[in-house]
Motif scaffolding. Structure first.
Motif, PDB file in Angstrom:
ATOM      1  N   PHE A  12      -2.742  -9.088   9.599  1.00  0.00           N
ATOM      2  CA  PHE A  12      -2.686  -7.900   8.752  1.00  0.00           C
ATOM      3  C   PHE A  12      -2.664  -6.668   9.651  1.00  0.00           C
ATOM      4  O   PHE A  12      -3.446  -6.553  10.599  1.00  0.00           O
ATOM      5  CB  PHE A  12      -3.893  -7.817   7.815  1.00  0.00           C
ATOM      6  CG  PHE A  12      -3.985  -6.499   7.080  1.00  0.00           C
ATOM      7  CD1 PHE A  12      -3.129  -6.216   6.021  1.00  0.00           C
ATOM      8  CD2 PHE A  12      -4.918  -5.533   7.462  1.00  0.00           C
ATOM      9  CE1 PHE A  12      -3.206  -5.001   5.357  1.00  0.00           C
ATOM     10  CE2 PHE A  12      -5.000  -4.324   6.801  1.00  0.00           C
ATOM     11  CZ  PHE A  12      -4.142  -4.061   5.740  1.00  0.00           C
ATOM     12  N   THR A  13      -1.759  -5.730   9.337  1.00  0.00           N
ATOM     13  CA  THR A  13      -1.620  -4.502  10.111  1.00  0.00           C
ATOM     14  C   THR A  13      -1.651  -3.308   9.169  1.00  0.00           C
ATOM     15  O   THR A  13      -0.997  -3.313   8.118  1.00  0.00           O
ATOM     16  CB  THR A  13      -0.292  -4.490  10.897  1.00  0.00           C
ATOM     17  OG1 THR A  13      -0.237  -5.621  11.760  1.00  0.00           O
ATOM     18  CG2 THR A  13      -0.167  -3.222  11.741  1.00  0.00           C
ATOM     19  N   TYR A  14      -2.425  -2.294   9.568  1.00  0.00           N
ATOM     20  CA  TYR A  14      -2.462  -1.042   8.806  1.00  0.00           C
ATOM     21  C   TYR A  14      -1.984   0.081   9.723  1.00  0.00           C
ATOM     22  O   TYR A  14      -2.487   0.263  10.837  1.00  0.00           O
ATOM     23  CB  TYR A  14      -3.863  -0.731   8.302  1.00  0.00           C
ATOM     24  CG  TYR A  14      -3.938   0.560   7.490  1.00  0.00           C
ATOM     25  CD1 TYR A  14      -3.579   0.571   6.148  1.00  0.00           C
ATOM     26  CD2 TYR A  14      -4.321   1.757   8.098  1.00  0.00           C
ATOM     27  CE1 TYR A  14      -3.627   1.743   5.409  1.00  0.00           C
ATOM     28  CE2 TYR A  14      -4.360   2.934   7.366  1.00  0.00           C
ATOM     29  CZ  TYR A  14      -4.016   2.926   6.017  1.00  0.00           C
ATOM     30  OH  TYR A  14      -4.045   4.082   5.284  1.00  0.00           O
ATOM     31  N   THR A  15      -0.990   0.850   9.252  1.00  0.00           N
ATOM     32  CA  THR A  15      -0.400   1.932  10.036  1.00  0.00           C
ATOM     33  C   THR A  15      -0.856   3.274   9.489  1.00  0.00           C
ATOM     34  O   THR A  15      -0.777   3.528   8.281  1.00  0.00           O
ATOM     35  CB  THR A  15       1.136   1.857  10.009  1.00  0.00           C
ATOM     36  OG1 THR A  15       1.550   0.594  10.530  1.00  0.00           O
ATOM     37  CG2 THR A  15       1.753   2.969  10.846  1.00  0.00           C
ATOM     38  N   LEU A  16      -1.332   4.127  10.396  1.00  0.00           N
ATOM     39  CA  LEU A  16      -1.806   5.466  10.040  1.00  0.00           C
ATOM     40  C   LEU A  16      -0.753   6.488  10.431  1.00  0.00           C
ATOM     41  O   LEU A  16      -0.336   6.557  11.596  1.00  0.00           O
ATOM     42  CB  LEU A  16      -3.130   5.765  10.744  1.00  0.00           C
ATOM     43  CG  LEU A  16      -3.669   7.190  10.614  1.00  0.00           C
ATOM     44  CD1 LEU A  16      -4.052   7.492   9.161  1.00  0.00           C
ATOM     45  CD2 LEU A  16      -4.884   7.393  11.529  1.00  0.00           C
ATOM     46  N   ARG A  17      -0.304   7.283   9.470  1.00  0.00           N
ATOM     47  CA  ARG A  17       0.616   8.383   9.726  1.00  0.00           C
ATOM     48  C   ARG A  17       0.148   9.581   8.922  1.00  0.00           C
ATOM     49  O   ARG A  17       0.208   9.581   7.694  1.00  0.00           O
ATOM     50  CB  ARG A  17       2.050   8.033   9.313  1.00  0.00           C
ATOM     51  CG  ARG A  17       2.725   6.950  10.119  1.00  0.00           C
ATOM     52  CD  ARG A  17       4.187   6.808   9.690  1.00  0.00           C
ATOM     53  NE  ARG A  17       4.879   5.753  10.387  1.00  0.00           N
ATOM     54  CZ  ARG A  17       4.962   4.508   9.942  1.00  0.00           C
ATOM     55  NH1 ARG A  17       4.393   4.181   8.786  1.00  0.00           N
ATOM     56  NH2 ARG A  17       5.616   3.594  10.624  1.00  0.00           N
ATOM     57  N   ASN A  18      -0.316  10.594   9.599  1.00  0.00           N
ATOM     58  CA  ASN A  18      -0.791  11.790   8.911  1.00  0.00           C
ATOM     59  C   ASN A  18      -0.496  12.996   9.781  1.00  0.00           C
ATOM     60  O   ASN A  18      -1.304  13.407  10.612  1.00  0.00           O
ATOM     61  CB  ASN A  18      -2.294  11.694   8.627  1.00  0.00           C
ATOM     62  CG  ASN A  18      -2.806  12.900   7.860  1.00  0.00           C
ATOM     63  OD1 ASN A  18      -2.049  13.584   7.180  1.00  0.00           O
ATOM     64  ND2 ASN A  18      -4.098  13.174   7.988  1.00  0.00           N
ATOM     65  N   LEU A  32       0.844  -1.195   0.000  1.00  0.00           N
ATOM     66  CA  LEU A  32       0.000   0.000   0.000  1.00  0.00           C
ATOM     67  C   LEU A  32       0.882   1.248   0.000  1.00  0.00           C
ATOM     68  O   LEU A  32       2.109   1.192   0.077  1.00  0.00           O
ATOM     69  CB  LEU A  32      -0.959   0.012   1.194  1.00  0.00           C
ATOM     70  CG  LEU A  32      -1.944  -1.172   1.293  1.00  0.00           C
ATOM     71  CD1 LEU A  32      -2.833  -1.000   2.507  1.00  0.00           C
ATOM     72  CD2 LEU A  32      -2.778  -1.306   0.028  1.00  0.00           C
ATOM     73  N   LYS A  33       0.246   2.421  -0.105  1.00  0.00           N
ATOM     74  CA  LYS A  33       0.962   3.686  -0.174  1.00  0.00           C
ATOM     75  C   LYS A  33       1.735   3.925   1.109  1.00  0.00           C
ATOM     76  O   LYS A  33       1.229   3.753   2.211  1.00  0.00           O
ATOM     77  CB  LYS A  33      -0.025   4.826  -0.412  1.00  0.00           C
ATOM     78  CG  LYS A  33       0.648   6.172  -0.615  1.00  0.00           C
ATOM     79  CD  LYS A  33      -0.389   7.269  -0.884  1.00  0.00           C
ATOM     80  CE  LYS A  33       0.287   8.622  -1.080  1.00  0.00           C
ATOM     81  NZ  LYS A  33      -0.717   9.694  -1.338  1.00  0.00           N
ATOM     82  N   ASN A  34       3.009   4.334   0.945  1.00  0.00           N
ATOM     83  CA  ASN A  34       3.902   4.593   2.079  1.00  0.00           C
ATOM     84  C   ASN A  34       4.080   3.354   2.969  1.00  0.00           C
ATOM     85  O   ASN A  34       4.350   3.482   4.163  1.00  0.00           O
ATOM     86  CB  ASN A  34       3.395   5.764   2.917  1.00  0.00           C
ATOM     87  CG  ASN A  34       3.393   7.067   2.150  1.00  0.00           C
ATOM     88  OD1 ASN A  34       4.277   7.329   1.333  1.00  0.00           O
ATOM     89  ND2 ASN A  34       2.367   7.882   2.386  1.00  0.00           N
ATOM     90  N   ASN A  35       3.897   2.168   2.381  1.00  0.00           N
ATOM     91  CA  ASN A  35       4.047   0.917   3.133  1.00  0.00           C
ATOM     92  C   ASN A  35       3.145   0.879   4.367  1.00  0.00           C
ATOM     93  O   ASN A  35       3.516   0.355   5.423  1.00  0.00           O
ATOM     94  CB  ASN A  35       5.508   0.705   3.551  1.00  0.00           C
ATOM     95  CG  ASN A  35       6.383   0.298   2.395  1.00  0.00           C
ATOM     96  OD1 ASN A  35       5.929  -0.362   1.459  1.00  0.00           O
ATOM     97  ND2 ASN A  35       7.653   0.703   2.446  1.00  0.00           N
ATOM     98  N   ALA A  36       1.942   1.414   4.232  1.00  0.00           N
ATOM     99  CA  ALA A  36       1.027   1.479   5.367  1.00  0.00           C
ATOM    100  C   ALA A  36       0.487   0.111   5.748  1.00  0.00           C
ATOM    101  O   ALA A  36       0.089  -0.112   6.897  1.00  0.00           O
ATOM    102  CB  ALA A  36      -0.126   2.427   5.056  1.00  0.00           C
ATOM    103  N   GLY A  37       0.423  -0.838   4.805  1.00  0.00           N
ATOM    104  CA  GLY A  37      -0.102  -2.162   5.100  1.00  0.00           C
ATOM    105  C   GLY A  37       0.995  -3.187   5.240  1.00  0.00           C
ATOM    106  O   GLY A  37       2.072  -3.081   4.632  1.00  0.00           O
TER     107      GLY A  37
END
Length: 962
Positions: free
Chosen positions: A921-927, A875-880
């Motif tokens: 499965f892990t999703y990382t949020l960075r904003n 995923l975008k920016n290796n978020a997943g």
């Protein structure tokens, strides 16, 4: 009479220092963000004379954004320069004209440079000593992009995390703050697991005084080892966190996550967790009914800590939890923070216990073996709230209520057997129990603080309330066998059956108040007068009913196992203290007079009263030295008292285990403790290493310990209960001669050529535990030597590894049974690696080898727990990330634990989680985003002389307006 010299020493020191004079001056100020006016924590402040060859001296701002320089000269001009990452530097010329020159509030504006374009070169200083605070720079410790704050701090010298307990420099960390504000109450482990390492700028470790002690500057002994996480300036606004879900073989699962929303002063964090793989996060207040039944576990030295204690339950646990944390600022005067946390755990455990009791003379030692199966469901709701209202520059009000509700349902089946050394049986028991408990706890503190126009003259009033209530029901069915005598064991037997239902209740209310007045008597001296009153009322009741077989109903009241008990404490405490401060030296002297009245009354099944009064002098002393080069020395002495709990005072038998009865003791006296500690540390930008050395010594008179009586033949106790041969009765008593001494050394050094951080720890512990067994005093002396080594990588964010070793050698010596003296050794070797390679591939592995020697036959173990995973980021920016994990690859996981007391040695094994495989499965949020730009006209309305936040009498941690 032995306490009179303390008082004379105090008067002597007071007379020698009361007339001290100091001509030097002090420069103070508060650094805030120019947009949201929040304190800027950890900013560097440099002060130098206005001469070409002047050398600057440095301090950093504390958790309130405040700084202070001592030893300056009057009528001299100084350059003051303030710097901090992502803020514009501020420089200002100041002429010192007063004893305390206040620069007021100094705003820092956000730098306009794009941080991504800044390239920093040179070696980052890993550790610095800033006054009483040890400060670690996060940039000096590289971690992977997915690391938590817990992963980060474990690389720092002197800080460890084991079984959910955080330890810093040999002391348990009770609180973790985020930018100086509470985060999920006092749950340190929860905070560290919830915050990503990438938002951390600095980690500060210090002893946080109570709010009242911070204001007065006099240490009241209620401080806590605290970690403050200083977030990066460019991470104070944004959304971040992660969510995950996984499922594996044997129906193993996990799901959860945490998401935080930061916008200046407003911060909201949400966490959740659901799993059946022993991922746990709870504190002691979540464990009602889990650590013991309502009537058990009396004795010891005051019981378990009711502060913060996070740890894993034995066995296999399924957890469902949810939490919410909120912090914000309302207007310019009100700071609010609060949290709610719900935790529900279901636990099952298989446990095997072996105990060896030390008997005296020619009596053979007894052995007790027990196998048990337990299951429990525990639910807890916790609410924490804090409101800080700065009414005006001279007055403030802090309110901190806390509320928790707990419910627990537990069932157990136990089989116990008592034998002699030759294997002959004395007694046995098979019993089943069910317990249902519910409780609530409420506390509230209200602190009002007022500062007069005269610097150092203050008053503060603290009012506190505590309410608690607990109710429980227990069903006990037990089949017990007893053998005729110890002289002819294993030859004849008789038995009995217990079929009972018990109802327990306990509750209490405590109201207290503490008034403090401080008065400056010179430029270096300050007096404190304090008075406190505490009134505590508590009650406890137990009704036990036997089954009426013909009616199949519990209606036969067993008066020998029933009791109603009321208890009242009234404590008056008044004291005088003196504080001396000059340049780098600070000293506190104090002595309190305390009178405690104890009135206890048993109203059922018979009437009895206890009316006691205790009078004590409680001296205290503290001396500290802090150099600007990073050297710190501190030594302190303090006396205190500890009251027995109502469960320790209530004289009613608990027959949860018919082979091992427990009871209270209404004649208990309060404990009197003397505590001494000494600390020495070296850290600073000009040193390539950091070093900490500490010594802690506690000596207790009238220590509340266990007295165990083991019947050599059937014995009728004074209350009419028959103690069968081989059975035990344990009750608390007061005994002198309790000692606990610990030393701790920590050395940390970065090895730049190898890109490694090396941390070495050493320690020596001595514990002298008095106890009584069959009315003979036994002193168990335990000597323990510990050694630790941690080597962690500092290579890059893509390759992160840590290797550690910890070893403990224990020597146990007993006064009444020298033949049972024991030496045993435990060690752990761990390795962990996190490697990001190729196009987003991730390899993680951790290996933990545990070795136990000298624990006894069947308990010497050597096993290795190996877990590994392979994953792929996308995923975008290796978020997943999708990851496959195998737990306990070698199938060697097990649990063993040794407990050494003054009356017995106990070895315990517990059920553990075995091998499983899981896909997650892990999703990382960075904003993250920049804070909004403030209106220029509004900026111009503020200058260096602004008075907001300048609260006289509250100069950081422990300045007391002086």
């Amino acid at each position: 009479m032995t306490r009179i010299p303390y008082f004379l020493l105090f008067l002597t020191c007071l007379s020698l220092t009361a007339f001290a004079q100091e001509s030097s001056a002090r420069l103070t100020g508060i650094v805030v963000d120019s947009v949201n006016h929040s304190p800027v924590v950890g900013a560097y402040v440099a002060v130098s004379r206005n001469t070409p060859d002047a050398r600057p001296e440095y301090v950093t701002t504390d958790i309130n954004g405040k700084f202070s320089f001592n030893g300056l000269s009057k009528s001299v001009s100084y350059w003051v320069k303030i710097t901090y990452l992502s803020y514009k530097d501020v420089s200002k010329m100041v002429t010192v004209k007063e004893d305390v020159q206040d620069m007021g509030t100094i705003p820092l504006a956000e730098a306009t440079a794009n941080l991504k374009e800044v390239k920093v070169t040179g070696q980052v200083t890993a550790v610095q000593q800033k006054g009483d605070t040890t400060q670690f720079n996060a940039a000096a410790f590289k971690t992977n992009p997915d690391a938590t704050s817990e992963d980060l701090i474990q690389k720092m010298p002197g800080i460890t995390v084991a079984n959910g307990t955080v330890t810093a420099h040999g002391e348990t960390v009770n609180r973790v703050l985020v930018d100086g504000k509470p985060f999920f109450g006092d749950d340190a482990s929860l905070t560290l697991k919830s915050l990503p390492a990438e938002i951390v700028d600095k980690i500060e470790v210090f002893d946080k005084l109570s709010d009242q002690a911070q204001f007065t500057g006099f240490d009241d002994g209620s401080g806590q080892k605290t970690i403050n996480i200083v977030t990066k300036a460019d991470r104070k606004t944004g959304q971040f966190g992660k969510v995950f879900a996984g499922y594996g073989l044997d129906a193993r699962y996990q799901a959860g996550g945490n998401v935080s929303f930061f916008k200046g002063n407003q911060r909201i964090s949400v966490i959740g967790l659901s799993n059946n793989i022993n991922m746990q996060n709870f504190s002691s207040q979540d464990l009602l009914g889990v650590t013991g039944s309502s009537g058990g576990g009396r004795g010891g030295s005051g019981g378990a800590s009711n502060n913060f204690l996070v740890g894993n339950q034995s066995g296999i646990t399924g957890t469902n939890s949810f939490g919410l944390n909120y912090a914000s600022k309302f207007g310019k005067k009100v700071d609010v923070s609060g949290s709610y946390f719900f935790n529900r755990t279901g636990n099952t455990n298989l446990q095997s216990t072996e105990q060896e009791y030390f008997l005296s003379g020619n009596t053979a030692n007894q052995f007790y073996n027990e196998d048990s199966r337990t299951s429990s469901v525990n639910s807890n709701h916790r609410l924490n709230f804090r409101v800080e209202y700065n009414i005006n520059p001279k007055n403030s009000l802090i309110i901190t209520p806390k509320l928790s509700f707990q419910e627990n349902i537990a069932a157990s089946a136990k089989a116990g057997l008592t034998t002699l050394a030759d294997g002959n049986r004395l007694n046995s028991s098979d019993n089943t129990q069910t317990n249902k408990n519910s409780a609530y706890n409420f506390t509230n503190d209200m602190l009002f603080r007022h500062a007069f126009d005269k610097k150092g003259r203050t008053i503060s009033l603290n009012l506190n309330t505590q309410l608690n209530d607990r109710n429980g029901t227990r069903d006990l069915y037990s089949e017990n066998l007893y053998y005729s005598s110890l002289s002819f064991p294993d030859t004849a037997m008789r038995g009995d059956t217990i079929d009972q239902r018990s109802f327990t209740s306990s509750g209490g209310i405590t109201l207290g108040g503490n008034f403090i007045y401080t008065e400056p008597i010179s430029t270096t001296g300050q007096l404190q007068f304090n008075y406190g009153l505490t009134v505590s009322n508590s009650n406890s009741g137990k009704e036990t009913y036997n089954m009426i077989p013909d009616e199949n109903v519990y209606a036969d009241l067993d008066s020998l196992l029933s009791n109603t008990f009321d208890n009242k404490y009234v404590t008056n405490r008044a004291g005088l203290g003196y504080r001396y401060r000059k340049n780098s030296w600070t000293a506190n002297f104090g002595i309190d007079f305390q009178n405690t009245g104890l009135y206890s009354q048993q109203t059922a099944p018979r009437n009895s009263e206890v009316d006691q009064s205790f009078t004590n002098f409680l001296p205290s002393f503290m001396l500290s030295y802090r150099s600007r080069s990073g050297t710190q020395f501190r030594t302190s002495f303090r006396s205190s008292t500890n009251q027995p709990s109502i469960s320790q005072l209530q004289n009613v038998i608990d027959n949860s285990n018919p082979l091992s009865l427990t009871a209270g003791n209404p004649d208990l006296k309060q404990e009197y403790r003397n505590m001494f500690n000494m600390r020495y540390s070296l850290a600073g930008a000009d040193r390539p290493y950091n070093f900490n050395a500490m010594v802690f010594v506690t000596q207790t008179n009238n220590a509340i310990v266990n007295s165990t009586y083991i019947a050599q033949q059937p014995t009728t106790l004074p209350n009419g209960i028959v103690l069968e041969q081989g059975a035990k009765l344990t009750a608390p008593v007061n005994v002198d001669g309790s000692w606990n001494a610990r030393t701790f050394l920590a050395y940390g050094k970065p090895v730049a050529p190898l890109k490694l951080n090396i941390n070495v720890t050493s320690g020596f512990n001595y514990v002298r535990s008095p106890g009584r067994i069959n009315d003979i005093a036994n002193y168990s002396n335990t000597y323990a030597v510990s050694q630790g080594l941690v080597v962690s990588s500092n290579i890059s964010e893509k390759l992160d590894f840590t290797v550690s070793y910890s070893g403990n050698y224990n020597i146990v010596r007993n006064s009444i049974q020298p033949n049972l003296n024991n030496n045993y050794y435990t060690q752990g070797i761990t390795g962990r690696v996190n490697w990001i390679f190729g196009k987003g591939f991730v390899f993680q592995s951790d290996v933990n080898n545990q070795s136990y020697r000298g624990l006894g036959e069947g308990y010497n173990r050597n096993f290795t727990l190996w877990n590994a995973s392979i994953g792929k980021k996308f995923l975008k920016n290796n978020a997943g990330e999708l990851k496959l994990t195998v737990f306990d690859i070698l199938k060697q996981n097990n649990s063993v634990n040794r407990i050494v007391t003054e009356t017995y040695v106990q070895d315990v094994t517990n059920r553990v989680l075995t091998q499983y495989t899981m896909l997650t499965f892990t999703y990382t949020l960075r904003n993250f985003g920049k804070m909004p730009v403030r209106n220029e006209n509004e900026n111009r309305r503020r200058d260096f002389n602004g008075s907001r936040g300048n609260f006289p009498g509250s100069e950081g941690r422990g300045a007391g307006g002086f």
